[in-house]
Motif scaffolding. Structure first.
Motif, short mmCIF file in Angstrom:
data_model
loop_
_atom_site.label_atom_id
_atom_site.label_comp_id
_atom_site.label_asym_id
_atom_site.label_seq_id
_atom_site.Cartn_x
_atom_site.Cartn_y
_atom_site.Cartn_z
N GLU A 43 26.42 65.42 71.31
CA GLU A 43 27.56 64.25 70.87
C GLU A 43 28.13 63.29 72.11
O GLU A 43 29.04 64.35 72.74
CB GLU A 43 27.98 64.63 69.57
N LEU A 44 27.70 61.97 72.30
CA LEU A 44 29.08 61.77 73.64
C LEU A 44 28.90 60.46 73.30
O LEU A 44 28.05 59.54 72.86
CB LEU A 44 28.09 62.18 74.63
N PRO A 45 30.03 59.48 73.94
CA PRO A 45 29.69 58.06 73.51
C PRO A 45 28.77 57.18 74.34
O PRO A 45 28.86 56.08 73.40
CB PRO A 45 31.12 57.67 74.20
N SER A 46 27.99 57.67 74.72
CA SER A 46 26.50 56.24 74.97
C SER A 46 25.90 57.35 75.63
O SER A 46 25.17 57.60 76.51
CB SER A 46 27.27 55.20 76.29
N PRO A 47 25.09 57.70 73.69
CA PRO A 47 23.84 58.86 74.75
C PRO A 47 22.42 57.93 75.37
O PRO A 47 22.45 56.90 75.17
CB PRO A 47 23.53 59.13 73.29
N PRO A 48 22.05 58.69 76.25
CA PRO A 48 20.73 57.86 76.69
C PRO A 48 19.85 57.48 75.49
O PRO A 48 20.11 58.79 74.58
CB PRO A 48 20.42 59.47 78.03
N ILE A 72 20.56 58.27 67.36
CA ILE A 72 21.49 58.09 65.87
C ILE A 72 23.02 58.25 66.13
O ILE A 72 23.73 59.05 66.52
CB ILE A 72 21.14 59.14 64.47
N GLY A 73 23.02 56.46 66.52
CA GLY A 73 24.79 56.66 67.13
C GLY A 73 25.39 57.31 68.27
O GLY A 73 24.27 56.69 69.28
N ASN A 74 26.42 57.27 67.81
CA ASN A 74 26.70 59.11 69.26
C ASN A 74 25.66 60.13 69.73
O ASN A 74 26.46 61.29 70.18
CB ASN A 74 28.17 58.54 69.16
N ARG A 75 25.35 60.07 68.67
CA ARG A 75 24.62 61.99 68.76
C ARG A 75 22.96 61.37 69.79
O ARG A 75 22.09 60.50 68.93
CB ARG A 75 24.62 62.24 67.29
N CYS A 76 22.52 62.18 69.74
CA CYS A 76 21.29 62.63 70.46
C CYS A 76 20.74 64.15 70.11
O CYS A 76 21.01 64.81 70.27
CB CYS A 76 20.83 61.76 71.44
#
Length: 95
Positions: A43-48, A72-76
């Protein structure tokens, strides 16, 4: 190898670890939500973007090359290029 003795059927272990990813020359701190020998959810604010190749790192796993397989959203979700080889004990995973 990640210890999956307390993980789910796929060998994932829920965590509260922090880690980092590097995309090109940009390094970002991430929250690792779960991890297995084959990948992780972070999880991070702006995922790649999906398909991006990254360098994933935690104190437990060391540095691993990975690829983003979903966002999906802020998770990858990441899949590791090779299996995580360093042990992760339950207490390290939830600290």
């Amino acid at each position: 190898m990640i210890d999956s003795s307390e993980g789910d059927a796929r060998g994932r272990v829920s965590t509260r670890m922090s880690g980092a990813i590097t995309v090109g020359r940009r390094r970002s701190t991430v929250a690792v939500r779960n991890i297995s020998t084959g990948g992780a959810m972070i999880e991070l604010p702006s995922p790649p973007e999906e398909g991006t190749r990254i360098r994933f790192e935690t104190e437990t796993t060391g540095k691993l090359d990975a690829r983003v397989v979903w966002v999906i959203g802020n998770r990858c979700g990441l899949v590791f290029e090779r299996s995580a080889a360093k042990p992760a004990r339950r207490e390290a995973a939830t600290a």
